[in-house]
Write a protein that holds these residues in place. Structure first.
Motif, short mmCIF file in Angstrom:
data_model
loop_
_atom_site.label_atom_id
_atom_site.label_comp_id
_atom_site.label_asym_id
_atom_site.label_seq_id
_atom_site.Cartn_x
_atom_site.Cartn_y
_atom_site.Cartn_z
N THR A 105 30.37 31.26 47.03
CA THR A 105 28.98 31.58 46.40
C THR A 105 28.18 31.45 47.27
OG1 THR A 105 29.29 29.09 47.63
CG2 THR A 105 30.11 29.64 45.27
N ALA A 120 29.03 36.73 48.60
CA ALA A 120 29.52 37.90 47.83
C ALA A 120 28.64 39.85 47.70
CB ALA A 120 27.87 36.83 46.16
N ARG A 128 30.58 42.41 46.60
CA ARG A 128 30.52 43.59 45.61
C ARG A 128 30.58 44.78 46.18
NH1 ARG A 128 23.72 43.18 43.87
NH2 ARG A 128 25.17 41.89 42.52
N VAL A 167 40.76 44.34 42.19
CA VAL A 167 40.64 43.64 43.08
C VAL A 167 40.72 42.06 42.56
CG1 VAL A 167 39.63 42.52 44.80
CG2 VAL A 167 39.07 45.38 44.02
N ASN A 173 26.14 39.41 37.54
CA ASN A 173 26.73 39.83 38.84
C ASN A 173 26.49 38.63 39.71
OD1 ASN A 173 24.71 39.81 41.48
ND2 ASN A 173 22.95 40.27 40.54
N ILE A 174 27.69 38.97 40.53
CA ILE A 174 28.52 37.74 41.16
C ILE A 174 27.44 37.76 41.86
CG2 ILE A 174 29.55 39.45 43.12
CD1 ILE A 174 32.36 38.11 42.87
N THR A 175 26.24 37.52 42.57
CA THR A 175 25.39 37.16 44.11
C THR A 175 24.67 35.94 43.24
OG1 THR A 175 24.26 39.20 44.39
CG2 THR A 175 25.53 39.55 45.50
N TYR A 222 23.98 32.76 42.17
CA TYR A 222 24.42 31.41 42.64
C TYR A 222 25.07 30.76 41.76
CZ TYR A 222 25.82 27.32 44.28
OH TYR A 222 26.05 25.73 45.11
N ALA A 250 28.31 32.52 40.57
CA ALA A 250 29.66 32.18 41.65
C ALA A 250 30.15 31.03 41.61
CB ALA A 250 28.94 32.29 43.28
N THR A 251 29.81 29.81 41.19
CA THR A 251 30.07 28.32 41.03
C THR A 251 30.62 28.81 39.73
OG1 THR A 251 28.09 27.82 40.05
CG2 THR A 251 28.24 27.52 42.09
N VAL A 259 32.77 31.50 39.40
CA VAL A 259 34.16 31.85 39.43
C VAL A 259 34.51 31.07 40.45
CG1 VAL A 259 34.44 34.15 40.93
CG2 VAL A 259 32.48 34.09 39.61
N ILE A 309 41.40 39.33 38.48
CA ILE A 309 41.23 40.44 38.74
C ILE A 309 39.01 40.29 38.34
CG2 ILE A 309 43.29 41.57 38.95
CD1 ILE A 309 41.89 43.33 37.56
N ILE A 310 38.71 40.50 39.29
CA ILE A 310 37.10 40.13 39.03
C ILE A 310 36.27 41.82 38.97
CG2 ILE A 310 34.72 40.17 39.65
CD1 ILE A 310 35.99 36.88 40.97
N SER A 311 35.24 42.14 38.02
CA SER A 311 34.45 43.26 38.09
C SER A 311 32.85 43.15 38.05
CB SER A 311 35.37 44.47 36.96
OG SER A 311 36.52 44.66 37.24
N GLU A 312 31.90 43.70 38.26
CA GLU A 312 30.49 43.31 38.21
C GLU A 312 30.58 44.64 37.54
OE1 GLU A 312 29.30 43.61 41.93
OE2 GLU A 312 27.26 41.95 41.75
N ASN A 350 27.14 44.92 36.73
CA ASN A 350 25.54 44.66 36.93
C ASN A 350 24.43 45.04 35.86
OD1 ASN A 350 25.44 45.03 40.01
ND2 ASN A 350 26.49 47.06 39.51
N THR A 358 39.31 49.79 31.11
CA THR A 358 40.12 49.88 33.25
C THR A 358 41.07 48.60 32.87
OG1 THR A 358 38.89 48.78 34.67
CG2 THR A 358 38.81 51.79 33.87
N LEU A 406 11.47 36.37 40.37
CA LEU A 406 10.40 36.04 41.63
C LEU A 406 9.29 36.58 41.06
CD1 LEU A 406 11.25 33.97 44.30
CD2 LEU A 406 9.39 35.57 44.22
#
Lengths: 361, 361
Positions: free
Chosen positions: A92, A97, A101, A114, B90-92, B94, B97-98, B100, B115-118, B120, B132, B245
């Motif tokens: 987190t 992160a 990415r 991954v 978007n894994i970034t 917060y 991420a929690t 995940v 296994i993780i994919s993003e 975007n 995949t 923002l």
DNA sequence: TATTTGTACGCAAACGTTTTCGCAAACGTT
DNA sequence: AACGTTTGCGAAAACGTTTGCGTACAAATA
């Protein structure tokens, strides 16, 4: 809704005619083309023994029959999963992160999946995860260590078993390639910047000795002071167990209470710096005129806190990508951690100057 | 260093004697015990046909010989990987991420890797990744969709192929079980809270129609206004393409420029709310006296901005865990998305009241 | 012409596990 | 004693792929 109903009906029909939704295999392709399985396999893998003619035929049929190689059979045969494992303390964290990415991008570009685990800074968990990852047949591991770098006994056996690379939270006690930022240089630049804007009494809030990154930054701090002939005062060198916003506040209070206040505070983490700023704001201390503040990470907080925080930008994406590149290179060359090929790569950081140090007139 | 040297020496010795570092297999166990391979396999899997005596013998030997089942052979045979795939925009973020983290915890508890994919927020990428992942033989997929829920044609075929569950960014157009927060109720509570503290002219900053979550929150907003007989003014209902923002700032400027200013602003995202607050601060508008502000997510920002932001806490961990539980249940019952078992689970949120709405006397 | 070289493909084994089927011995019931 | 049933285990096939080896034919060389 309708789609699902339709699909169910389809399944019923399939069941009725006893048609399994067959997955195409090499065998089926071979039968269709009157070729042997081996030829088909080699054709798909561009083996030089196979003529261009048949290669094209095979590939076309494979596409039209929607052939997907069975990953299990392949891995079973070749002892290769095309999966890399990554372990991080805390997913987190924004910086973490961004690294993840970068890893995801590079890995997917090179045909790797991954799998991720989180150690929560727990050494026991970390070791468990390393083991289960190996059990799961990953081709290599990318790890960012827990803060307690002392406990590396469980890692040493691993690095001779399969490709293993450290990033961000590394340890020079583990002989493998490591990707990290230039912590020392970055901290040096921070402190030099503070000196350049006229600060002479610069405090640092760091972690205790066990933290590799913290020690490096501390070294940079010391080096900058020495180089500019500023004497080192241990009273304004503060160490905490866990560098957090709360501790940032606590340390700020301590620094305010000593007789000879610092005129700048370098917190080796943005969250601690935010805590510092909040405390200084509470006491109406002017930032940066009375006390300047610098953090580390260029996290999102740094532009939200008022005044906006001067900090060090760490290119997480680059770290993730280069770490992945090195790992895959090791995997495909089958060098399981050779001392000769082990490198320490330092990724450049950048000092981002904002209001918490800038408004000096 | 020394350890590595030592290991290298060991490897040399092994090489010299032509001893491969053999991995123990069922065969080796069987030979050691004068049993058949099948018996050993069954013993390890607690098959009822095997006597307790031999089970114990086999298990003991397995442990002492450090037997690790070959994951590829197993998956090859059983068509099961014990890997679940997850796709997030978007894994970034917060909050993401929690979630995940929750997924990782629950999955690892039940013996699954992740296994993780993003994506975007790119629909094309999202579909590629889905494919995949299936190629890589995941047992099921957990997905949070891109904002463009319109493009679901590629998802519909998948949900009949293997267990598939949506979380957070869901879509009622896809018939599968979905784990989400009670967006509508949460927004309703936000607006009611604003009304309770005396606000009568409440603006909302939302996303355009394509966003499922945004529409739900908007519905809650409308419902609260209606229930309290407050008339709806379209001039203070603002929609943006991408709620950020920057756009929060822009919208705040717009709201300040209209003749009949709102006395409260509900931004359906914390970052937008932060932008709003920064703008209000710039113009020295008193929060919450002149204008109250509420966000959504309880992100880290909400306690860093001044005044601290009232917001809605979304329990990411719970979402991740329940989504994983449902998925694994589907996997192990081999229900690939049955309408009968499809559920929509709403996880409770909590309104966190802070200074941006509280200081009304 | 005889021999070598190269090209393009097929045969069959192997990877480690699970699982279907079968079988013998032991046991229980009439 | 004769019959079924249960218990405990083994033989062997199967999963889909890769790969070492063999081979047939054509081309090139001597």
């Amino acid at each position: 809704m309708y789609a699902n109903v339709f699909a169910n009906v389809c399944n019923l029909i399939l069941l009725f005619f006893d048609m399994k939704k067959e997955i195409t295999t090499l065998k089926m392709l071979a039968q269709n083309l009157n070729l042997s399985i081996s030829t088909v396999s080699r054709a798909l893998n561009d083996h030089p023994d196979i003529s261009d003619d048949t290669k094209i035929k095979v590939k076309n049929l494979a596409k039209s029959m929607n052939y997907i190689p069975n990953i299990f059979a392949k891995g079973f045969r070749k002892h290769k999963s095309n999966i890399i494992g990554i372990i991080v303390p805390n997913i987190t964290h924004y910086f973490t992160a961004t690294i993840v990415r970068g890893i995801l991008e590079e890995a997917s570009k090179q045909g790797y999946r991954v799998i991720i685990s989180e150690s929560n800074n727990d050494v026991i968990k970390q070791n468990e995860m390393l083991n289960t990852m190996i059990q799961f047949g990953v081709d290599g591991i990318l790890a960012s260590l827990t803060k307690m770098t002392k406990d590396i006994d469980n890692i040493l056996p691993i690095i001779d078993t399969l490709p293993f690379i450290l990033f961000d939270k590394v340890s020079d006690k583990i002989p493998c390639t490591q990707i990290t930022i230039n912590d020392e240089e970055a901290a040096f630049n921070v402190v030099e910047h503070l000196i350049n804007i006229g600060k002479k009494r610069i405090a640092i809030i760091k972690e205790r000795e066990f933290s590799y990154n913290s020690e490096k930054r501390y070294a940079g701090y010391l080096k900058a002071l020495k180089e500019h002939q500023i004497e080192i005062d241990e009273k304004i060198i503060l160490s905490v167990d866990d560098i957090s916003l709360q501790h940032g506040k606590r340390m700020a209070n301590i620094l305010l209470s000593i007789k000879n206040r610092p005129d700048a505070i370098f917190a080796i983490t943005d969250s601690a710096a935010v805590g510092v700023i909040q405390t200084l704001n509470k006491f109406n201390i002017k930032i940066p005129e009375d006390i300047a503040v610098v953090g580390f990470s260029n996290s999102k907080y740094s532009t939200i806190i008022e005044p906006k925080l001067t900090t060090v930008d760490q290119p997480g994406n680059t770290i993730g990508k280069t770490a992945t590149k090195y790992l895959i290179k090791e995997i495909e060359n089958d060098n399981t951690n050779d001392i000769a090929t082990s490198k320490t790569v330092e990724v450049k950081t950048q000092l981002i100057i904002r209001e918490s140090t800038f408004k000096i007139s």
